[in-house]
Design a protein around this motif. Structure first.
Motif, mmCIF file in Angstrom:
data_model
loop_
_atom_site.group_PDB
_atom_site.id
_atom_site.type_symbol
_atom_site.label_atom_id
_atom_site.label_comp_id
_atom_site.label_asym_id
_atom_site.label_seq_id
_atom_site.Cartn_x
_atom_site.Cartn_y
_atom_site.Cartn_z
ATOM 1 N N LYS A 27 0.850 -1.191 0.000
ATOM 2 C CA LYS A 27 0.000 0.000 0.000
ATOM 3 C C LYS A 27 0.884 1.240 0.000
ATOM 4 O O LYS A 27 1.852 1.324 0.753
ATOM 5 C CB LYS A 27 -0.879 -0.005 1.256
ATOM 6 C CG LYS A 27 -1.770 1.198 1.397
ATOM 7 C CD LYS A 27 -2.499 1.129 2.723
ATOM 8 C CE LYS A 27 -3.117 2.463 3.043
ATOM 9 N NZ LYS A 27 -3.553 2.533 4.442
ATOM 10 N N CYS A 28 0.519 2.188 -0.839
ATOM 11 C CA CYS A 28 1.248 3.452 -0.905
ATOM 12 C C CYS A 28 0.835 4.336 0.263
ATOM 13 O O CYS A 28 -0.355 4.536 0.502
ATOM 14 C CB CYS A 28 0.941 4.150 -2.224
ATOM 15 S SG CYS A 28 1.745 5.753 -2.371
ATOM 16 N N GLU A 29 1.808 4.832 1.010
ATOM 17 C CA GLU A 29 1.489 5.702 2.150
ATOM 18 C C GLU A 29 0.938 7.065 1.720
ATOM 19 O O GLU A 29 -0.072 7.500 2.241
ATOM 20 C CB GLU A 29 2.723 5.867 3.046
ATOM 21 C CG GLU A 29 3.031 4.617 3.859
ATOM 22 C CD GLU A 29 1.876 4.207 4.768
ATOM 23 O OE1 GLU A 29 1.221 5.077 5.371
ATOM 24 O OE2 GLU A 29 1.621 2.996 4.855
ATOM 25 N N PRO A 30 1.558 7.759 0.743
ATOM 26 C CA PRO A 30 1.005 9.069 0.357
ATOM 27 C C PRO A 30 -0.374 9.009 -0.305
ATOM 28 O O PRO A 30 -1.232 9.848 -0.031
ATOM 29 C CB PRO A 30 2.042 9.633 -0.617
ATOM 30 C CG PRO A 30 3.305 8.913 -0.294
ATOM 31 C CD PRO A 30 2.880 7.539 0.167
ATOM 32 N N CYS A 31 -0.633 8.019 -1.185
ATOM 33 C CA CYS A 31 -1.906 8.056 -1.933
ATOM 34 C C CYS A 31 -2.847 6.889 -1.621
ATOM 35 O O CYS A 31 -3.934 6.810 -2.190
ATOM 36 C CB CYS A 31 -1.637 8.142 -3.441
ATOM 37 S SG CYS A 31 -1.226 6.579 -4.235
ATOM 38 N N ASN A 32 -2.457 5.985 -0.715
ATOM 39 C CA ASN A 32 -3.306 4.869 -0.259
ATOM 40 C C ASN A 32 -3.636 3.832 -1.316
ATOM 41 O O ASN A 32 -4.489 2.983 -1.099
ATOM 42 C CB ASN A 32 -4.613 5.379 0.367
ATOM 43 C CG ASN A 32 -4.390 5.987 1.728
ATOM 44 O OD1 ASN A 32 -3.525 5.526 2.473
ATOM 45 N ND2 ASN A 32 -5.141 7.019 2.038
ATOM 46 N N MET A 41 7.884 0.562 -6.239
ATOM 47 C CA MET A 41 7.368 1.924 -6.369
ATOM 48 C C MET A 41 5.858 1.912 -6.617
ATOM 49 O O MET A 41 5.352 1.038 -7.331
ATOM 50 C CB MET A 41 8.089 2.560 -7.569
ATOM 51 C CG MET A 41 7.770 3.983 -7.849
ATOM 52 S SD MET A 41 8.690 4.552 -9.315
ATOM 53 C CE MET A 41 10.340 4.670 -8.660
ATOM 54 N N CYS A 42 5.145 2.863 -6.047
ATOM 55 C CA CYS A 42 3.699 2.981 -6.290
ATOM 56 C C CYS A 42 3.451 3.195 -7.789
ATOM 57 O O CYS A 42 4.027 4.109 -8.380
ATOM 58 C CB CYS A 42 3.130 4.149 -5.498
ATOM 59 S SG CYS A 42 1.403 4.508 -5.886
ATOM 60 N N PRO A 43 2.590 2.368 -8.406
ATOM 61 C CA PRO A 43 2.337 2.529 -9.838
ATOM 62 C C PRO A 43 1.519 3.778 -10.161
ATOM 63 O O PRO A 43 1.434 4.167 -11.323
ATOM 64 C CB PRO A 43 1.554 1.259 -10.201
ATOM 65 C CG PRO A 43 0.952 0.802 -8.925
ATOM 66 C CD PRO A 43 1.883 1.239 -7.834
ATOM 67 N N SER A 44 0.958 4.407 -9.139
ATOM 68 C CA SER A 44 0.127 5.586 -9.365
ATOM 69 C C SER A 44 0.913 6.887 -9.206
ATOM 70 O O SER A 44 0.944 7.713 -10.105
ATOM 71 C CB SER A 44 -1.054 5.552 -8.397
ATOM 72 O OG SER A 44 -1.901 6.631 -8.623
ATOM 73 N N CYS A 45 1.595 7.054 -8.033
ATOM 74 C CA CYS A 45 2.270 8.337 -7.769
ATOM 75 C C CYS A 45 3.796 8.201 -7.721
ATOM 76 O O CYS A 45 4.489 9.182 -7.497
ATOM 77 C CB CYS A 45 1.752 8.949 -6.468
ATOM 78 S SG CYS A 45 2.343 8.144 -4.968
ATOM 79 N N HIS A 46 4.309 6.975 -7.895
ATOM 80 C CA HIS A 46 5.750 6.692 -7.940
ATOM 81 C C HIS A 46 6.467 6.913 -6.615
ATOM 82 O O HIS A 46 7.692 7.010 -6.578
ATOM 83 C CB HIS A 46 6.437 7.474 -9.056
ATOM 84 C CG HIS A 46 5.869 7.181 -10.408
ATOM 85 N ND1 HIS A 46 6.080 7.964 -11.505
ATOM 86 C CD2 HIS A 46 5.069 6.182 -10.840
ATOM 87 C CE1 HIS A 46 5.439 7.471 -12.544
ATOM 88 N NE2 HIS A 46 4.822 6.392 -12.175
HETATM 89 ZN ZN LIG Z 1 1.018 6.321 -4.474
#
Ligand SMILES: [Zn+2]
Length: 129
Positions: A27-32, A41-46
């Motif tokens: 789970k991405c901490e900045p964008c959930n 790396m988060c595939p949405s916000c990197h």
């Molecule tokens: Zn993210």
């Protein structure tokens, strides 16, 4: 017997959780955003800031296929391969327990099967309705 999963630095957290009987996603901490398979790396916000979140293990079957010949490596009979959508919205490819083909939309839940090297992989079984 089922072959062991191929473990890499980025996927070890997932396979180690499976060995403990836990089903997780990153789970991405900045964008959930949740994602699977594991990656750095988060595939949405990197972002590189991530955590691990337990998943319910509940899913529905989106599609399935069964390899006829040759049988899949490690199996006497090829397992049923399913594409599922998890309750949390993630999709993954796995196997369905048993010999009975699913119907698209069937409710399934995660279970774990041992591999030839003593690891564990997630599989899905039909939920009794
Ligand atoms: Zn993210």
């Amino acid at each position: 017997m089922r072959p062991d999963p191929i473990q890499r630095l980025d996927t070890t957290l997932f396979w180690d959780a499976c060995e403990r009987g836990e089903f997780v996603a990153q789970k991405c901490e900045p964008c959930n955003k949740l994602w699977h398979p594991p990656r750095p790396m988060c595939p949405s916000c990197h972002s590189l800031e991530k955590s691990t979140q337990p998943l319910s293990g509940k899913a529905k079957v989106l599609s399935w296929v069964r390899q006829v010949r040759p049988a899949s490596y490690g199996f006497k009979e090829s397992p049923i391969v399913i594409l599922v959508e998890l309750e949390e919205g993630l999709r993954m490819v796995s196997n369905l327990v048993g010999d009975e083909p699913p119907i698209i939309g069937d409710a399934v839940e995660v279970d774990f099967e041992k591999t030839m090297g003593g690891k564990a992989v997630p599989v899905f079984k039909k939920v009794a309705t």
